[in-house]
Design a protein around this motif. Structure first.
Motif, mmCIF file in Angstrom:
data_model
loop_
_atom_site.group_PDB
_atom_site.id
_atom_site.type_symbol
_atom_site.label_atom_id
_atom_site.label_comp_id
_atom_site.label_asym_id
_atom_site.label_seq_id
_atom_site.Cartn_x
_atom_site.Cartn_y
_atom_site.Cartn_z
ATOM 1 N N ARG A 1 37.805 38.931 46.615
ATOM 2 C CA ARG A 1 36.685 37.700 45.994
ATOM 3 C C ARG A 1 36.132 38.211 45.425
ATOM 4 O O ARG A 1 35.966 39.400 44.919
ATOM 5 N N THR A 2 35.615 37.543 44.378
ATOM 6 C CA THR A 2 34.674 37.436 42.999
ATOM 7 C C THR A 2 33.528 36.937 43.562
ATOM 8 O O THR A 2 33.169 35.316 43.967
ATOM 9 N N LEU A 3 32.654 38.106 43.414
ATOM 10 C CA LEU A 3 31.240 37.353 43.055
ATOM 11 C C LEU A 3 30.447 37.311 41.938
ATOM 12 O O LEU A 3 30.748 38.352 41.540
ATOM 13 N N PRO B 1 30.300 38.529 36.855
ATOM 14 C CA PRO B 1 31.178 38.556 38.776
ATOM 15 C C PRO B 1 31.792 40.208 38.280
ATOM 16 O O PRO B 1 32.310 41.507 37.509
ATOM 17 N N LEU B 2 31.463 40.307 39.949
ATOM 18 C CA LEU B 2 32.113 40.813 41.084
ATOM 19 C C LEU B 2 33.083 40.884 42.113
ATOM 20 O O LEU B 2 32.975 40.100 43.085
ATOM 21 N N THR B 3 34.274 41.662 41.649
ATOM 22 C CA THR B 3 35.443 41.981 42.184
ATOM 23 C C THR B 3 35.259 42.485 43.116
ATOM 24 O O THR B 3 35.351 44.085 43.127
ATOM 25 N N LEU B 4 35.997 42.864 44.160
ATOM 26 C CA LEU B 4 35.844 42.866 45.667
ATOM 27 C C LEU B 4 37.217 42.754 46.363
ATOM 28 O O LEU B 4 37.404 42.057 46.657
ATOM 29 N N GLN B 5 38.183 44.005 46.218
ATOM 30 C CA GLN B 5 39.349 43.806 46.715
ATOM 31 C C GLN B 5 39.875 43.831 48.398
ATOM 32 O O GLN B 5 40.728 43.331 48.489
ATOM 33 N N ARG B 6 39.172 44.598 48.705
ATOM 34 C CA ARG B 6 39.172 44.237 50.519
ATOM 35 C C ARG B 6 37.870 44.361 51.165
ATOM 36 O O ARG B 6 36.657 45.211 50.260
ATOM 37 N N PRO B 7 37.613 44.491 52.333
ATOM 38 C CA PRO B 7 36.607 44.338 52.446
ATOM 39 C C PRO B 7 35.588 45.879 53.387
ATOM 40 O O PRO B 7 36.593 46.707 53.622
ATOM 41 N N PRO B 8 34.583 45.815 52.543
ATOM 42 C CA PRO B 8 34.544 47.372 52.666
ATOM 43 C C PRO B 8 34.011 47.816 54.277
ATOM 44 O O PRO B 8 33.873 47.606 54.932
ATOM 45 N N LEU B 9 34.132 49.238 54.285
ATOM 46 C CA LEU B 9 34.032 50.170 55.505
ATOM 47 C C LEU B 9 32.800 51.238 55.312
ATOM 48 O O LEU B 9 32.064 51.369 56.447
ATOM 49 N N ARG B 10 32.556 51.754 53.905
ATOM 50 C CA ARG B 10 31.521 52.278 53.618
ATOM 51 C C ARG B 10 29.757 51.642 52.730
ATOM 52 O O ARG B 10 30.321 52.023 51.917
ATOM 53 N N ILE B 11 29.055 50.715 53.705
ATOM 54 C CA ILE B 11 28.216 50.486 52.460
ATOM 55 C C ILE B 11 27.353 51.343 52.021
ATOM 56 O O ILE B 11 26.367 51.706 53.486
ATOM 57 N N SER C 1 30.528 41.206 52.515
ATOM 58 C CA SER C 1 31.042 42.503 53.102
ATOM 59 C C SER C 1 32.250 42.314 54.217
ATOM 60 O O SER C 1 33.258 42.673 55.025
ATOM 61 N N GLY C 2 32.114 40.692 54.012
ATOM 62 C CA GLY C 2 32.800 39.678 55.155
ATOM 63 C C GLY C 2 32.341 39.489 56.131
ATOM 64 O O GLY C 2 33.088 39.542 57.805
ATOM 65 N N ARG C 3 31.253 39.386 56.424
ATOM 66 C CA ARG C 3 30.642 39.056 57.563
ATOM 67 C C ARG C 3 30.066 38.338 57.512
ATOM 68 O O ARG C 3 29.396 37.930 58.228
ATOM 69 N N GLU C 4 30.412 37.308 56.896
ATOM 70 C CA GLU C 4 30.436 35.702 56.886
ATOM 71 C C GLU C 4 29.369 35.068 58.772
ATOM 72 O O GLU C 4 28.591 34.651 58.610
ATOM 73 N N ALA C 5 30.725 35.539 58.822
ATOM 74 C CA ALA C 5 30.619 34.595 60.829
ATOM 75 C C ALA C 5 29.440 35.603 61.120
ATOM 76 O O ALA C 5 28.557 34.862 62.275
ATOM 77 N N ASP C 6 29.073 37.173 61.779
ATOM 78 C CA ASP C 6 27.609 36.974 61.404
ATOM 79 C C ASP C 6 26.814 36.713 60.870
ATOM 80 O O ASP C 6 25.572 36.170 61.499
ATOM 81 N N ALA C 7 26.729 36.398 59.735
ATOM 82 C CA ALA C 7 25.462 36.146 59.246
ATOM 83 C C ALA C 7 24.933 34.953 59.625
ATOM 84 O O ALA C 7 24.262 34.313 59.845
#
Length: 337
Positions: A49-51, A57-67, A181-187
């Motif tokens: 996804r791209t932010l 633009p910043l493209t993230l390939q996968r959900p981060p595990l170590r922020i 972070s892929g935490r849309e539901a939590d947000a």
């Protein structure tokens, strides 16, 4: 040779090699995909996804595990949405708003419980950030905890998300960081719960005379930073039904903190002229500050001071995140019931 005596580029290279070797070893020992832990399991949405960011633009390939958060202001929101933040920069330790690790008191215990490691206190350290082996670095674009001067260096080593928090509520930050972070539901869940709490508190509040000047009062009494409608503090007060007092155009040139949009700095002869409103809400302050404001000779003609309509919001409101915002709701509910 000690690390601090190594030329910066060589030190970074050594740490990068060490981090890469550590990641390689951890990959060899990694559990099966269906046992990777709650952070990875909870990440949602389409990847990559791209932010859109202030740096493009910043493209993230996968959900981060170590922020790794280089901004102590943003760390609280990352914690609130259950993002996998493993380390954070801090402010000066053991102040009226920070704990022994330099983390804000409103979420310091949560950080300890989740094993968030303190990277540094105050001045950002590229070496400490890289040594934490991040797969996503979160950085403030403005404010005193910005590590923007390290962006070019760090962005070559890991995806680096720059976030401006000077014109956003913590809820807006939560949605942005949730997407990263892929935490849309939590947000969305934590925002919905908080908004419901705001509605309950608003229904019970008996507001002081309006409008209200929301500000951080200088310890020496010479001025204040006035929160603007774009600030997180201003947005929350308005959501609760407060009308925000703003500074007149004649003093708005007297601003500081670079390009920040959340404050207007009032000092010297501009202090009394720029402070309007029939009530004053003191952020980053406890009730002991109220008598000092009432006794300030520069404010003798101020309507809020004359009417003794000055209130303290608490030390932890210097930076509003989910945790400090909930604390503020509780205080306002007690003060204006």
């Amino acid at each position: 040779m000690p690390l601090h005596s190594i030329p910066p580029r060589r030190a970074i290279l050594r740490l990068l090699l060490a981090a890469g070797f550590g990641l390689l070893l951890s990959a060899c020992d990694a559990p099966a995909p269906n046992a990777v832990g709650p952070a990875a399991n909870a990440a949602t949405g389409q990847w990559p996804r791209t932010l859109d960011t202030p740096k493009g633009p910043l493209t993230l390939q996968r959900p981060p595990l170590r922020i790794v958060s280089t901004s102590v202001t943003l760390t609280g929101t990352l914690l609130a949405i259950q993002a996998p933040v493993v380390a954070s920069g801090g402010s000066a330790a053991n102040s009226k708003v920070t704990d022994s690790q330099g983390f804000f008191t409103q979420w310091g215990e949560v950080a300890k419980q989740r094993g968030v490691q303190p990277l540094y206190q105050g001045e950002p350290s590229a070496e400490a950030i890289i040594a934490a082996q991040p797969d996503l670095i979160v950085m403030a674009g403005t404010g005193g905890d910005s590590a923007l001067k390290l962006y070019e260096q760090l962005s070559q080593l890991a995806p680096t998300l720059v976030v401006n928090y000077d014109d956003k509520s913590w809820q807006e930050l939560a949605l942005l960081l949730g997407r990263a972070s892929g935490r849309e539901a939590d947000a969305q869940a934590v925002i919905a719960g908080f908004d419901a709490e705001v509605a309950r508190v608003k229904a019970r509040l008996k507001l002081p005379p309006q409008p209200t000047a929301a500000m951080v009062y200088y310890e020496n009494g010479s001025g204040a930073n006035l929160w603007t409608p774009e600030s997180a503090q201003g947005k929350l007060l308005q959501a609760l039904g407060f009308t925000l007092a703003t500074a007149p155009d004649s003093v708005k040139g007297n601003t500081s903190q670079g390009v920040r949009r959340d404050i207007v700095q009032l000092s010297g002869e501009k202090f009394a002229e720029g402070l309007r409103g029939n009530s004053i809400m003191l952020f980053n302050a406890e009730p002991a500050m109220v008598p000092r404001v009432l006794a300030n000779p520069f404010l003798a003609d101020n309507a809020a001071v004359r009417g003794k309509q000055v209130f303290a919001a608490g030390f932890d409101t210097f930076r509003l995140d989910y945790y400090s915002s909930r604390n503020l709701l509780a205080r306002l509910a007690r003060q204006f019931q």
